[in-house]
Scaffold this motif. Sequence first.
Motif, PDB file in Angstrom:
ATOM      1  N   UNK A  33       0.844  -1.201   0.000  1.00 48.88           N
ATOM      2  CA  UNK A  33       0.000   0.000   0.000  1.00 48.88           C
ATOM      3  C   UNK A  33       0.879   1.251   0.000  1.00 48.88           C
ATOM      4  N   UNK A  34       1.884   1.246   0.892  1.00 45.03           N
ATOM      5  CA  UNK A  34       2.734   2.438   1.023  1.00 45.03           C
ATOM      6  C   UNK A  34       3.448   2.735  -0.290  1.00 45.03           C
ATOM      7  N   UNK A  35       4.015   1.701  -0.919  1.00 45.44           N
ATOM      8  CA  UNK A  35       4.770   1.940  -2.156  1.00 45.44           C
ATOM      9  C   UNK A  35       3.855   2.413  -3.285  1.00 45.44           C
ATOM     10  N   UNK A  36       2.664   1.805  -3.395  1.00 47.86           N
ATOM     11  CA  UNK A  36       1.741   2.267  -4.438  1.00 47.86           C
ATOM     12  C   UNK A  36       1.316   3.710  -4.186  1.00 47.86           C
ATOM     13  N   UNK A  37       1.099   4.052  -2.899  1.00 45.66           N
ATOM     14  CA  UNK A  37       0.693   5.431  -2.595  1.00 45.66           C
ATOM     15  C   UNK A  37       1.797   6.418  -2.948  1.00 45.66           C
ATOM     16  N   UNK A  38       3.061   6.006  -2.723  1.00 40.31           N
ATOM     17  CA  UNK A  38       4.176   6.866  -3.121  1.00 40.31           C
ATOM     18  C   UNK A  38       4.129   7.087  -4.628  1.00 40.31           C
ATOM     19  N   UNK A  39       3.946   5.985  -5.381  1.00 46.43           N
ATOM     20  CA  UNK A  39       3.924   6.095  -6.845  1.00 46.43           C
ATOM     21  C   UNK A  39       2.764   6.969  -7.310  1.00 46.43           C
ATOM     22  N   UNK A  40       1.552   6.712  -6.798  1.00 48.31           N
ATOM     23  CA  UNK A  40       0.397   7.463  -7.304  1.00 48.31           C
ATOM     24  C   UNK A  40       0.463   8.930  -6.884  1.00 48.31           C
ATOM     25  N   UNK A  41       0.908   9.214  -5.637  1.00 52.38           N
ATOM     26  CA  UNK A  41       0.849  10.626  -5.251  1.00 52.38           C
ATOM     27  C   UNK A  41       1.974  11.430  -5.894  1.00 52.38           C
ATOM     28  N   UNK A  42       3.164  10.824  -6.049  1.00 47.83           N
ATOM     29  CA  UNK A  42       4.240  11.588  -6.697  1.00 47.83           C
ATOM     30  C   UNK A  42       3.913  11.870  -8.160  1.00 47.83           C
ATOM     31  N   UNK A  43       3.432  10.854  -8.858  1.00 46.97           N
ATOM     32  CA  UNK A  43       3.160  11.097 -10.275  1.00 46.97           C
ATOM     33  C   UNK A  43       1.945  12.000 -10.434  1.00 46.97           C
ATOM     34  N   UNK A  44       1.026  11.964  -9.461  1.00 45.77           N
ATOM     35  CA  UNK A  44      -0.090  12.908  -9.487  1.00 45.77           C
ATOM     36  C   UNK A  44       0.429  14.338  -9.403  1.00 45.77           C
ATOM     37  N   UNK A  45       1.471  14.532  -8.581  1.00 48.15           N
ATOM     38  CA  UNK A  45       2.082  15.846  -8.456  1.00 48.15           C
ATOM     39  C   UNK A  45       2.686  16.321  -9.765  1.00 48.15           C
ATOM     40  N   UNK A  46       3.308  15.390 -10.503  1.00 51.25           N
ATOM     41  CA  UNK A  46       3.896  15.741 -11.806  1.00 51.25           C
ATOM     42  C   UNK A  46       2.814  16.293 -12.730  1.00 51.25           C
ATOM     43  N   UNK A  47       1.648  15.608 -12.754  1.00 53.11           N
ATOM     44  CA  UNK A  47       0.573  16.064 -13.634  1.00 53.11           C
ATOM     45  C   UNK A  47       0.015  17.411 -13.179  1.00 53.11           C
ATOM     46  N   UNK A  48      -0.077  17.591 -11.848  1.00 51.93           N
ATOM     47  CA  UNK A  48      -0.591  18.875 -11.356  1.00 51.93           C
ATOM     48  C   UNK A  48       0.338  20.022 -11.761  1.00 51.93           C
ATOM     49  N   UNK A  49       1.660  19.776 -11.680  1.00 51.13           N
ATOM     50  CA  UNK A  49       2.624  20.799 -12.090  1.00 51.13           C
ATOM     51  C   UNK A  49       2.479  21.119 -13.567  1.00 51.13           C
ATOM     52  N   UNK A  50       2.310  20.071 -14.371  1.00 49.70           N
ATOM     53  CA  UNK A  50       2.168  20.276 -15.814  1.00 49.70           C
ATOM     54  C   UNK A  50       0.921  21.100 -16.102  1.00 49.70           C
ATOM     55  N   UNK A  51      -0.159  20.795 -15.387  1.00 50.25           N
ATOM     56  CA  UNK A  51      -1.397  21.550 -15.574  1.00 50.25           C
ATOM     57  C   UNK A  51      -1.171  23.022 -15.265  1.00 50.25           C
ATOM     58  N   UNK A  52      -0.478  23.264 -14.149  1.00 49.98           N
ATOM     59  CA  UNK A  52      -0.242  24.638 -13.747  1.00 49.98           C
ATOM     60  C   UNK A  52       0.602  25.350 -14.796  1.00 49.98           C
TER      61      UNK A  52
END
Lengths: 239, 226
Positions: A211-230
Motif C-alpha cells: 500500500x505504502x509503495x503504491x501510494x508513493x507512486x500514485x501521489x508523486x506522479x499525481x504531483x507531476x501532472x498537477x505541475x504540468x497543468x499549472x
Amino acid sequence: MNTSNPFVLLGFGPNGWGASLVAGAAMTLAVSIAAYLVGLVFGGLAAWARIAGPRPARRLVGLYTTVFRGIPELLVIYLVYFGGSEALTSLGHLFGRSGFIGLDGFLAGTLAVGLIAGAYQTEALRGGFLAIPRGEIEAARAVGMGRLLMLRRVIAPRALRFALPGMGNVWQQVLKESALISVTGLSELMRAVNVASDSTRLPFDFGIAGFALYLVLTSFSGGVFRNAERSLARHERAR
Amino acid sequence: MRELDFLGATMLQLLGGVPLTVGLTAGSVAVGAVLALLLALLRANSRPGAALVSAYVFVFRGTPLLLQIFFIYYGAGQFAFVRASVLWPFLREPWCCALLALALNDAAYASEILRGGFAAVPKGAVEAGRAVGMTRLLLLRRVVLPLAIRQALPAYGNELIAMVKSTSLASLVTLMEVTGIAYAIISETYRAIEVFLCAGAIYLVLNFALTRAVAVLEAKLGPAGT
C-alpha cells in the motif's frame, strides 16, 4: 532464518525484502510508462480519426472505445497474453519450432493495458479538442496559418491544456491496472508483494508495505501532472 | 460448424458465472452505497471526520483493487486473534472477502461522487427547508439527498460500470465468476480469442443494460417537464 522484525523484513539485508520490493516498484513504473505511451499513441490516433476521419473510421473508434472501456481489464490481459502466445506458437510451428512459446509478460502487459488506456485517452483528447474556443481556431486561420502550423501552435497546445486533467486520470488508472499484469508472472510490485508474503507467511506486513509503495507512486506522479497543468495554464488570467 | 459448437458451449459455460458476477456487483454496490453516504456525511459534518475520510479515500483510490482484495483475503488471517474471532468464518470465505474489498473500494469512489452532489445542492433549497421548520434528518431526506443524488447520478453510473468490471478480480481469489470461468476454459483449450469474444459480449450486455437503467432513472428523477 525466520524473523518478524519489520526493519529486517523490509530492509536490504540478506533476510530483507526491501530490494525486491523496490525493484518491483521500479518495474511497475516502467511497465506503466510503457503502457501509457502505447495508450497515448492509440488514443491520439483514435481521437484524430474520431474528430476528422470518415464515417467508417469514426464507427470503428466508437467500437474500440466501447469495447475496451466496457470489458474487465483482466480479461483483456488474458486475451493479449494467451492469445499472443497462441499466435507465437503457431508462428513457431510454421518455422519448424515445436512446443509452446510464451509471450513476454512485459510486452503483453504493456500492450493490454495500453489498449485499455488508449480507449480512455481517446475520450480525454477528444474532450480537450472540443473545449478549444472556436474563436482561437478562426483567429489562427485569419492570420493565414497553414494546417500543420495551426496544429502545432494552436490546436495541440490548447487541446493538451484542456485534456490534461483527464490524461492525469488515465495515468492513475494505468498505474493501478499494472498490478493485474502480475498474472503473467512479470515481477512488478504486486507480484513482489505476493512472493514476499508467501515466502514469509506475513501477508499483512507486506500488504501494508505494498500500500505504502503504491501510494508513493500514485501521489508523486499525481504531483507531476498537477505541475504540468499549472504550467500549461500559466498564461491564463486567474478567475 | 465445429467452431460454432465451441462458441455455443463456451457461452453456456460462461453464462453460468453471470449470477455470481451480478451478485458480487449488487452486494458490493449496496454495501458501498451505504458506506459512501456515511462517509460523505461524516466528511461534511466534522473536521476530524473530514480528515479521516479523506485519508480513507486517499488510500483506497491510490492503490490497486487487487492489492486490497489480497490484503483482506490473505492479510487478515495472519493474526491468531483474527482466526479465533467470531468474524473468521466470514473472513475465511473468498466471497465475503471479495465483497468486502469491492464495497470498501466502491465506497471511496462513491463518497467523492456524492460529495460533488452535495456541493451542487442550491443553498436556497436548504434555507427554504429550514425556514419551514424541517429537522436536520427530514431536510436531508426530503431536500438534500434527492437533489444531490440526481446531480451525482451520471458519475455514479460510470462507477457502477467500473464495479461490474472490478468483480472480475474476484476470480483471483478462486471465485468462479465470468472471468474466472473464462480463464479456466482458456487454460484448458488454448483458445483465448473465442473465449474472450464470448466473455466480452456478456460484460458488454451487462454494462449496456446498466447504462440504460441509469439513463431511465436519470430521466425519471429529472425535474418535471424536461
